[in-house]
Design a protein around this motif. Structure first.
Motif, PDB file in Angstrom:
ATOM      1  N   UNK A  64      67.973  31.133  -9.424  1.00 50.98           N
ATOM      2  CA  UNK A  64      68.313  31.160  -8.006  1.00 50.98           C
ATOM      3  C   UNK A  64      69.206  32.334  -7.636  1.00 50.98           C
ATOM      4  N   UNK A  65      69.919  32.863  -8.623  1.00 51.24           N
ATOM      5  CA  UNK A  65      70.764  34.047  -8.411  1.00 51.24           C
ATOM      6  C   UNK A  65      69.957  35.341  -8.535  1.00 51.24           C
ATOM      7  N   UNK A  66      68.660  35.212  -8.807  1.00 54.43           N
ATOM      8  CA  UNK A  66      67.816  36.402  -8.922  1.00 54.43           C
ATOM      9  C   UNK A  66      67.828  37.028 -10.306  1.00 54.43           C
ATOM     10  N   UNK A  67      68.189  36.243 -11.310  1.00 55.10           N
ATOM     11  CA  UNK A  67      68.240  36.766 -12.673  1.00 55.10           C
ATOM     12  C   UNK A  67      67.183  36.101 -13.541  1.00 55.10           C
ATOM     13  N   UNK A  68      66.740  36.818 -14.543  1.00 55.77           N
ATOM     14  CA  UNK A  68      65.785  36.291 -15.520  1.00 55.77           C
ATOM     15  C   UNK A  68      66.411  36.419 -16.899  1.00 55.77           C
ATOM     16  N   UNK A  69      66.417  35.326 -17.649  1.00 56.92           N
ATOM     17  CA  UNK A  69      66.957  35.305 -19.003  1.00 56.92           C
ATOM     18  C   UNK A  69      65.775  35.180 -19.946  1.00 56.92           C
ATOM     19  N   UNK A  70      65.696  36.101 -20.909  1.00 53.93           N
ATOM     20  CA  UNK A  70      64.539  36.136 -21.800  1.00 53.93           C
ATOM     21  C   UNK A  70      64.981  36.119 -23.257  1.00 53.93           C
ATOM     22  N   UNK A  71      64.239  35.386 -24.053  1.00 51.46           N
ATOM     23  CA  UNK A  71      64.470  35.343 -25.493  1.00 51.46           C
ATOM     24  C   UNK A  71      63.314  36.040 -26.200  1.00 51.46           C
ATOM     25  N   UNK A  72      63.599  37.115 -26.915  1.00 48.90           N
ATOM     26  CA  UNK A  72      62.525  37.781 -27.659  1.00 48.90           C
ATOM     27  C   UNK A  72      62.294  37.176 -29.044  1.00 48.90           C
ATOM     28  N   UNK A  73      62.815  35.987 -29.310  1.00 50.39           N
ATOM     29  CA  UNK A  73      62.665  35.350 -30.625  1.00 50.39           C
ATOM     30  C   UNK A  73      61.198  35.232 -30.999  1.00 50.39           C
ATOM     31  N   UNK A  74      60.908  35.572 -32.249  1.00 52.47           N
ATOM     32  CA  UNK A  74      59.552  35.463 -32.763  1.00 52.47           C
ATOM     33  C   UNK A  74      58.679  36.680 -32.516  1.00 52.47           C
ATOM     34  N   UNK A 105      70.850  36.674 -25.182  1.00 52.98           N
ATOM     35  CA  UNK A 105      69.522  36.941 -24.614  1.00 52.98           C
ATOM     36  C   UNK A 105      69.474  38.237 -23.806  1.00 52.98           C
ATOM     37  N   UNK A 106      68.258  38.636 -23.477  1.00 55.47           N
ATOM     38  CA  UNK A 106      68.046  39.725 -22.516  1.00 55.47           C
ATOM     39  C   UNK A 106      68.266  39.120 -21.131  1.00 55.47           C
TER      40      UNK A 106
END
Length: 128
Positions: A64-74, A105-106
Protein backbone atom coordinates in the motif's frame (compact mmCIF):
# COMPACT_ATOMS: atom_id res chain seq x y z
CA UNK A 1 15.11 25.88 2.46
CA UNK A 2 11.66 24.24 2.71
CA UNK A 3 12.44 21.99 -0.26
CA UNK A 4 15.66 20.73 1.35
CA UNK A 5 13.77 20.04 4.59
CA UNK A 6 11.09 18.13 2.66
CA UNK A 7 13.76 16.05 0.93
CA UNK A 8 15.48 15.29 4.25
CA UNK A 9 12.15 14.24 5.78
CA UNK A 10 11.41 12.00 2.79
CA UNK A 11 14.87 10.38 3.05
CA UNK A 12 14.38 9.81 6.79
CA UNK A 13 10.95 8.30 6.15
CA UNK A 14 12.37 5.97 3.51
CA UNK A 15 15.19 4.82 5.81
CA UNK A 16 12.75 4.12 8.64
CA UNK A 17 10.41 2.17 6.36
CA UNK A 18 13.33 0.11 5.03
CA UNK A 19 14.40 -0.63 8.61
CA UNK A 20 10.86 -1.76 9.53
CA UNK A 21 10.73 -4.04 6.49
CA UNK A 22 14.11 -5.58 7.35
CA UNK A 23 13.07 -6.18 10.97
CA UNK A 24 9.79 -7.76 9.83
CA UNK A 25 11.81 -9.98 7.47
CA UNK A 26 14.00 -11.12 10.37
CA UNK A 27 10.92 -11.67 12.54
CA UNK A 28 9.38 -13.84 9.81
CA UNK A 29 12.51 -16.01 9.62
CA UNK A 30 12.87 -16.22 13.39
CA UNK A 31 9.21 -17.11 13.96
CA UNK A 32 9.40 -19.90 11.37
CA UNK A 33 12.46 -21.37 13.08
CA UNK A 34 10.97 -21.00 16.55
CA UNK A 35 7.66 -22.60 15.54
CA UNK A 36 9.48 -25.63 14.13
CA UNK A 37 11.09 -26.17 17.51
CA UNK A 38 7.80 -26.27 19.45
CA UNK A 39 6.85 -29.74 20.66
CA UNK A 40 3.22 -28.83 21.44
CA UNK A 41 1.29 -29.04 18.15
CA UNK A 42 -1.48 -26.69 19.37
CA UNK A 43 1.07 -24.08 20.40
CA UNK A 44 2.85 -24.49 17.05
CA UNK A 45 -0.46 -24.01 15.17
CA UNK A 46 -1.20 -20.87 17.20
CA UNK A 47 2.27 -19.45 16.56
CA UNK A 48 1.93 -20.20 12.84
CA UNK A 49 -1.49 -18.49 12.78
CA UNK A 50 -0.23 -15.35 14.55
CA UNK A 51 2.80 -15.16 12.24
CA UNK A 52 0.66 -15.66 9.12
CA UNK A 53 -1.74 -12.91 10.20
CA UNK A 54 1.12 -10.51 10.88
CA UNK A 55 2.71 -11.38 7.52
CA UNK A 56 -0.51 -10.78 5.61
CA UNK A 57 -1.27 -7.44 7.26
CA UNK A 58 2.28 -6.12 7.25
CA UNK A 59 3.12 -7.01 3.64
CA UNK A 60 -0.22 -5.62 2.41
CA UNK A 61 0.63 -2.35 4.16
CA UNK A 62 4.07 -2.33 2.53
CA UNK A 63 2.45 -2.79 -0.89
CA UNK A 64 0.00 0.00 0.00
CA UNK A 65 3.02 2.28 0.45
CA UNK A 66 4.01 1.58 -3.16
CA UNK A 67 6.87 -0.78 -2.33
CA UNK A 68 7.64 -4.29 -3.53
CA UNK A 69 9.63 -6.72 -1.39
CA UNK A 70 11.27 -9.56 -3.30
CA UNK A 71 13.14 -12.66 -2.24
CA UNK A 72 15.61 -14.04 -4.78
CA UNK A 73 15.95 -17.29 -2.76
CA UNK A 74 16.44 -20.33 -4.95
CA UNK A 75 17.40 -18.34 -8.05
CA UNK A 76 20.64 -18.92 -9.91
CA UNK A 77 23.10 -16.18 -9.01
CA UNK A 78 24.05 -13.89 -11.88
CA UNK A 79 26.28 -10.86 -11.81
CA UNK A 80 24.18 -7.71 -12.05
CA UNK A 81 21.38 -8.98 -9.80
CA UNK A 82 20.37 -6.54 -7.03
CA UNK A 83 22.04 -8.72 -4.41
CA UNK A 84 25.14 -8.51 -2.23
CA UNK A 85 26.45 -12.02 -1.55
CA UNK A 86 28.31 -12.30 1.75
CA UNK A 87 30.26 -15.40 0.69
CA UNK A 88 31.01 -14.86 -3.00
CA UNK A 89 34.77 -15.06 -2.38
CA UNK A 90 34.35 -18.67 -1.17
CA UNK A 91 33.75 -19.87 -4.76
CA UNK A 92 35.65 -20.11 -8.01
CA UNK A 93 34.66 -17.57 -10.71
CA UNK A 94 33.39 -20.27 -13.11
CA UNK A 95 31.28 -22.06 -10.45
CA UNK A 96 27.51 -22.01 -10.95
CA UNK A 97 25.84 -20.68 -7.81
CA UNK A 98 22.34 -20.27 -6.47
CA UNK A 99 20.93 -18.09 -3.72
CA UNK A 100 20.47 -20.36 -0.71
CA UNK A 101 19.36 -17.82 1.90
CA UNK A 102 18.15 -14.22 1.90
CA UNK A 103 19.20 -12.26 4.99
CA UNK A 104 17.71 -8.97 3.73
CA UNK A 105 15.27 -8.77 0.80
CA UNK A 106 15.31 -6.65 -2.34
CA UNK A 107 13.08 -3.63 -1.82
CA UNK A 108 11.88 -1.77 -4.91
CA UNK A 109 9.40 0.87 -5.88
CA UNK A 110 6.35 -0.98 -7.25
CA UNK A 111 6.11 -1.13 -11.04
CA UNK A 112 9.43 0.72 -11.42
CA UNK A 113 13.04 -0.33 -11.88
CA UNK A 114 14.21 1.72 -8.87
CA UNK A 115 15.85 -0.46 -6.20
CA UNK A 116 15.80 1.08 -2.73
CA UNK A 117 17.70 -1.80 -1.12
CA UNK A 118 19.74 -4.63 -2.55
CA UNK A 119 19.32 -8.07 -0.97
CA UNK A 120 21.98 -9.54 1.28
CA UNK A 121 22.29 -13.21 0.41
CA UNK A 122 24.18 -16.43 1.07
CA UNK A 123 25.25 -18.38 -2.01
CA UNK A 124 25.74 -22.10 -2.49
CA UNK A 125 27.29 -24.09 -5.30
CA UNK A 126 24.86 -25.89 -7.58
CA UNK A 127 27.18 -28.92 -7.36
CA UNK A 128 27.01 -29.19 -3.57
Amino acid sequence: MGEARDMAAENAWTLHVLKMINEAWKLRLGMAQAAQGLADSELRKRADHVAARFDKQFWQAVEGCGLAVQSPAGQLYQEGMPVDPINLMDFEPEEQLFIEQVLRPVIKVQDAPEVLQRATVVLRSVRA
